[in-house]
Design a protein around this motif. Structure first.
Motif, short mmCIF file in Angstrom:
data_model
loop_
_atom_site.label_atom_id
_atom_site.label_comp_id
_atom_site.label_asym_id
_atom_site.label_seq_id
_atom_site.Cartn_x
_atom_site.Cartn_y
_atom_site.Cartn_z
N LEU A 185 0.83 -1.21 0.00
CA LEU A 185 0.00 0.00 0.00
C LEU A 185 0.86 1.26 0.00
O LEU A 185 0.54 2.24 -0.67
CB LEU A 185 -0.95 -0.01 1.20
CG LEU A 185 -2.02 -1.12 1.19
CD1 LEU A 185 -2.81 -1.13 2.48
CD2 LEU A 185 -2.93 -1.00 -0.01
N ALA A 186 1.98 1.24 0.74
CA ALA A 186 2.89 2.38 0.77
C ALA A 186 3.53 2.61 -0.60
O ALA A 186 3.67 3.75 -1.05
CB ALA A 186 3.97 2.17 1.83
N ILE A 187 3.88 1.52 -1.28
CA ILE A 187 4.47 1.64 -2.62
C ILE A 187 3.44 2.19 -3.59
O ILE A 187 3.73 3.09 -4.39
CB ILE A 187 5.00 0.27 -3.10
CG1 ILE A 187 6.12 -0.23 -2.20
CG2 ILE A 187 5.47 0.36 -4.56
CD1 ILE A 187 6.49 -1.69 -2.41
N GLU A 188 2.22 1.68 -3.50
CA GLU A 188 1.14 2.16 -4.37
C GLU A 188 0.88 3.65 -4.15
O GLU A 188 0.74 4.42 -5.09
CB GLU A 188 -0.12 1.35 -4.08
CG GLU A 188 -1.25 1.60 -5.05
CD GLU A 188 -2.44 0.68 -4.80
OE1 GLU A 188 -3.57 1.15 -5.03
OE2 GLU A 188 -2.24 -0.48 -4.37
N LYS A 189 0.87 4.07 -2.90
CA LYS A 189 0.67 5.48 -2.56
C LYS A 189 1.79 6.34 -3.13
O LYS A 189 1.56 7.41 -3.70
CB LYS A 189 0.60 5.62 -1.03
CG LYS A 189 0.33 7.01 -0.55
CD LYS A 189 0.22 7.04 0.97
CE LYS A 189 0.00 8.46 1.41
NZ LYS A 189 0.64 8.79 2.66
N GLU A 190 3.04 5.86 -2.99
CA GLU A 190 4.20 6.57 -3.53
C GLU A 190 4.08 6.76 -5.04
O GLU A 190 4.32 7.84 -5.57
CB GLU A 190 5.47 5.77 -3.19
CG GLU A 190 6.73 6.25 -3.86
CD GLU A 190 7.28 7.56 -3.30
OE1 GLU A 190 8.11 8.16 -3.98
OE2 GLU A 190 6.88 7.96 -2.20
N ILE A 191 3.67 5.71 -5.75
CA ILE A 191 3.52 5.80 -7.22
C ILE A 191 2.44 6.81 -7.57
O ILE A 191 2.65 7.67 -8.43
CB ILE A 191 3.18 4.40 -7.80
CG1 ILE A 191 4.39 3.47 -7.66
CG2 ILE A 191 2.77 4.53 -9.28
CD1 ILE A 191 4.09 2.01 -7.97
N LYS A 192 1.29 6.72 -6.92
CA LYS A 192 0.17 7.61 -7.24
C LYS A 192 0.49 9.07 -6.93
O LYS A 192 0.12 9.96 -7.67
CB LYS A 192 -1.09 7.17 -6.49
CG LYS A 192 -1.70 5.92 -7.07
CD LYS A 192 -2.93 5.50 -6.31
CE LYS A 192 -3.55 4.27 -6.95
NZ LYS A 192 -4.66 3.74 -6.15
N GLU A 193 1.18 9.32 -5.82
CA GLU A 193 1.46 10.71 -5.42
C GLU A 193 2.61 11.34 -6.17
O GLU A 193 2.58 12.53 -6.45
CB GLU A 193 1.75 10.75 -3.92
CG GLU A 193 0.53 10.53 -3.07
CD GLU A 193 0.84 10.55 -1.58
OE1 GLU A 193 1.99 10.77 -1.20
OE2 GLU A 193 -0.12 10.33 -0.80
N ASN A 194 3.64 10.57 -6.48
CA ASN A 194 4.87 11.18 -7.02
C ASN A 194 5.28 10.78 -8.42
O ASN A 194 6.23 11.31 -8.95
CB ASN A 194 6.03 10.87 -6.05
CG ASN A 194 5.76 11.40 -4.67
OD1 ASN A 194 5.22 12.48 -4.50
ND2 ASN A 194 6.11 10.63 -3.66
N TRP A 195 4.58 9.82 -9.02
CA TRP A 195 5.05 9.32 -10.31
C TRP A 195 4.04 9.37 -11.43
O TRP A 195 4.37 9.18 -12.58
CB TRP A 195 5.57 7.89 -10.17
CG TRP A 195 6.75 7.81 -9.27
CD1 TRP A 195 6.73 7.67 -7.91
CD2 TRP A 195 8.12 7.91 -9.62
NE1 TRP A 195 8.01 7.66 -7.42
CE2 TRP A 195 8.87 7.80 -8.45
CE3 TRP A 195 8.79 8.07 -10.84
CZ2 TRP A 195 10.26 7.85 -8.44
CZ3 TRP A 195 10.16 8.11 -10.82
CH2 TRP A 195 10.89 8.01 -9.65
N GLU A 196 2.75 9.55 -11.13
CA GLU A 196 1.74 9.55 -12.20
C GLU A 196 1.55 10.94 -12.78
O GLU A 196 1.74 11.92 -12.17
CB GLU A 196 0.41 8.99 -11.69
CG GLU A 196 0.48 7.50 -11.51
CD GLU A 196 -0.87 6.90 -11.19
OE1 GLU A 196 -1.76 7.59 -10.68
OE2 GLU A 196 -1.03 5.71 -11.47
#
Length: 90
Positions: free
Chosen positions: A79-90
């Motif tokens: 979940l932390a990795i998913e959050k990181e992708i959504k917040e900083n990479w999309e």
């Protein structure tokens, strides 16, 4: 001297060598904590993952992160990795 943007790391979901700047680093430190390393410099065993939800889905399904880090991963890590992708990479 080589430009820092050209540093390559092996990405865990595809086994391809990719530029470090395109990857998320997940670290397991000596005390067993597993976290997303936003600095890219945290001590511990690091695994690189492409910053995409598709790559996350691949490693989650095949347990590649668990094998690479040699431990069972709690759901909170994914979940932390998913959050990181959504917040900083999309």
């Amino acid at each position: 001297m080589e430009n820092s943007k050209n540093i390559l790391r092996k990405e865990v979901s595809t086994n391809q060598m990719l530029p470090k700047v395109e990857l998320i680093r997940i670290v397991k430190n000596k005390s067993g904590e597993i976290f997303v390393d936003q600095t890219g410099k945290a001590n511990g065993r690091g695994v690189y993952l492409k910053a995409s939800l598709d790559a996350l889905q691949v490693v989650r399904k095949s347990r590649l992160l668990e094998r690479s880090l040699k431990t069972k991963l709690p759901e909170e890590v994914y979940l932390a990795i998913e959050k990181e992708i959504k917040e900083n990479w999309e």
